[in-house]
Enzyme design. Structure first.
Site, PDB file in Angstrom:
ATOM      1  N   CYS A 192     -24.947 -23.687  12.344  1.00  0.00           N
ATOM      2  CA  CYS A 192     -25.633 -22.617  11.643  1.00  0.00           C
ATOM      3  C   CYS A 192     -26.462 -21.846  12.657  1.00  0.00           C
ATOM      4  CB  CYS A 192     -26.585 -23.182  10.598  1.00  0.00           C
ATOM      5  SG  CYS A 192     -25.749 -24.105   9.308  1.00  0.00           S
ATOM      6  N   GLY A 233     -22.414 -18.616  11.863  1.00  0.00           N
ATOM      7  CA  GLY A 233     -22.339 -18.873  10.428  1.00  0.00           C
ATOM      8  C   GLY A 233     -21.928 -17.641   9.662  1.00  0.00           C
ATOM      9  N   ASN A 289     -30.511 -26.041  11.593  1.00  0.00           N
ATOM     10  CA  ASN A 289     -29.200 -26.086  12.247  1.00  0.00           C
ATOM     11  C   ASN A 289     -29.003 -27.495  12.758  1.00  0.00           C
ATOM     12  OD1 ASN A 289     -27.967 -24.793  15.440  1.00  0.00           O
ATOM     13  ND2 ASN A 289     -26.847 -25.708  13.761  1.00  0.00           N
ATOM     14  N   GLY A 290     -27.921 -28.146  12.307  1.00  0.00           N
ATOM     15  CA  GLY A 290     -27.649 -29.515  12.753  1.00  0.00           C
ATOM     16  C   GLY A 290     -27.131 -30.356  11.612  1.00  0.00           C
ATOM     17  N   TYR A 320     -17.380 -23.679  23.233  1.00  0.00           N
ATOM     18  CA  TYR A 320     -16.889 -22.793  22.178  1.00  0.00           C
ATOM     19  C   TYR A 320     -17.974 -22.070  21.399  1.00  0.00           C
ATOM     20  CZ  TYR A 320     -14.820 -21.306  17.751  1.00  0.00           C
ATOM     21  OH  TYR A 320     -14.434 -20.564  16.678  1.00  0.00           O
TER      22      TYR A 320
END
Ligand code: AMP
Length: 458
Positions: free
Chosen positions: A8, A34, A108-109, A252
């Site tokens: 995210c 996201g 985020n995670g 990536y």
């Protein structure tokens, strides 16, 4: 049981006359992290005003939504994938009213022990609104007897295991937090303007570039960064651990024009391409990337091998979520809608094609087939990362182990499956060497090594 949060984006700004518009721009720059849903919460006269929706940032927010999100502090979130449950409540930032007023939280995670904590909290009477792991921290803080939010966070954050970079907003403050391993990036910036100076928190530095903010530093693993009208300060809530930032951010996920974990993402990707050429050279006429993810590595491969770089495949950037398929079948239609090879470049050539990773193998198979269809004499697939052999439990959306082609299949079998004349990956050592910087020497590379820094509770 896993509660996938997936990759995210998070962003927050403190003390800016156009706070919600700055968050909108930050989220816009972080759209790659996201695309499923987006939300902004602003702080206005001790209230938290929110706007959230499914879709891309530009579609979720209209001018009048941002006008309504008044206030000089705001935080926001982009959510990545559809693998989690698709409820509106799960769109972040999450909002709750705690002992000292409203609190909003963007994460985020992925918290690996969330199922255990959730069960414990439910047994004590907590009623959860959604299915995501982020809500757990709100319940933990709410149950803490202290009346001081920072004391609550210090006491409760160590109960979370796994990956979390978070931005929180209270009635008076903006807060940034990063787990003790520092799996996910979180950077701190500063923005000077006519009404003073703003602190800015973001997943990646590319968001600072767009709003003209200056990069100050990374939020440290195990750090709580707090700013309010009395100033900014830092509290450590955990003992120092060997840092484990996610190496896949370099491979990536992060945008190439960002700096994360002390290094330019573009430079790491280019170096991975050079390393790939050093480790796995081949006689060929041209090097082409799979756009866009393979471009920097293909440039590096070309530089180190001396084989000319060409754009042999052109990507259409204007693809919506769905398209109407023709009734008659067209060969390789699905992939050609996004990627179109160039006959004049590929015909009768020995081609090295570079991509960042192979997950299930379906993309590589289609691409190799397409390059052959357009007349290439030989196709040599080169991957700028080691084989993906294990799922991520720290927030990257990966399939289960059995669906990862390299987890169950030999190199030769993968080569045969994708139809390439040769196939080679960067070694694990090569990846580490390309990623290391002055400040960051150790990483989480569990997807390539199966070595997880924490229990995974799978
Ligand atoms: P696959 O077809 O399953 O082998 O997927 C490989 C392609 O997916 C590569 O071109 C990668 O650029 C891309 N990719 C790798 N990891 C992810 C991820 N976590 N989310 C989305 N795309 C990815």
């Amino acid at each position: 049981m896993r509660s996938w949060q997936d990759e995210c984006a998070i962003f927050g700004i403190w003390n800016h006359p156009e706070a919600s518009r700055m968050v909108y721009l930050g989220l816009y720059a972080l759209q790659h992290r996201g695309q499923e849903a987006s939300g902004i919460v602003s702080l206005y006269e001790k209230m938290h005003l929110e706007h959230k929706g499914f879709g891309l940032v530009a579609d979720v927010f209209q001018e009048e939504d941002l006008d309504r999100l008044k206030g000089t502090t705001a935080i926001g979130h982009n959510r990545y994938s559809t693998t989690g449950e698709n409820q509106k409540f799960n769109i972040q930032p999450l909002k709750a009213v705690l002992f000292n007023g409203p609190v909003s939280l963007a994460h985020n995670g992925n918290i690996v022990n969330s199922h255990i904590l959730r069960r414990e909290l439910q047994a004590q009477g907590s009623i959860f609104q959604g299915t995501n792991d982020t809500e757990i921290l709100l319940h933990l803080v709410s149950r803490n007897p202290s009346n001081d939010l920072i004391e609550c966070l210090k006491a409760e954050l160590p109960k979370l295991e796994g990956a979390y970079s978070m931005v929180m907003m209270s009635q008076t403050a903006m807060v940034g937090m990063r787990d003790p391993y520092g799996f996910r990036p979180l950077v701190l910036g500063k923005l000077k303007h006519d009404s003073g100076m703003s602190w800015v928190l973001a997943s990646e530095t590319c968001a600072f570039d767009l709003i003209g903010a200056e990069f100050v530093r990374e939020i440290e693993p195990g750090e709580i960064f707090w700013c309010d009208e009395n100033g900014a300060y830092t509290v450590n809530f955990a003992e120092k651990k060997t840092p484990r930032p996610c190496v896949f951010e370099y491979v990536y996920f992060a945008r190439p024009d960002s700096r994360v974990f002390g290094k330019s993402v573009y430079e790491v990707r280019k170096e991975l391409g050079r390393q790939l050429a050093r480790e796995n050279g081949v006689d060929a006429d041209i090097v082409i990337p799979v756009p866009d993810s393979g471009v920097p590595a293909a440039l590096g491969y070309s530089e180190a091998s001396g084989i000319p770089f060409e754009l042999g495949i052109i990507r259409n950037h204007y693809i919506g979520r769905t398209f109407i398929e023709p009734k008659q079948s067209i060969r390789s239609f699905g992939v050609k809608i996004k990627l179109n090879p160039q006959l004049a470049i590929l015909k009768n050539k020995r081609v090295v094609v570079v991509d960042d990773s192979i997950v299930r193998g379906t993309t590589s198979k289609k691409i190799v087939g397409l390059i052959r269809q357009f007349g290439a004499k030989e196709v040599h697939m080169r991957i700028a990362a080691p084989p993906t052999i294990s799922p991520c439990f720290y927030g990257v959306d990966t399939p289960k182990k059995n669906d990862l082609i390299a987890a169950t299949t030999s190199l030769e079998e993968i080569r045969e499956y994708i139809g390439a004349d040769s196939l080679a990956y960067v070694s694990n050592e090569g990846l580490l060497k390309a990623s290391q910087s002055e400040t960051t020497k150790t990483f989480c590379d569990a997807c390539f090594s199966e070595t997880y820094p924490t229990p995974t509770y799978d």
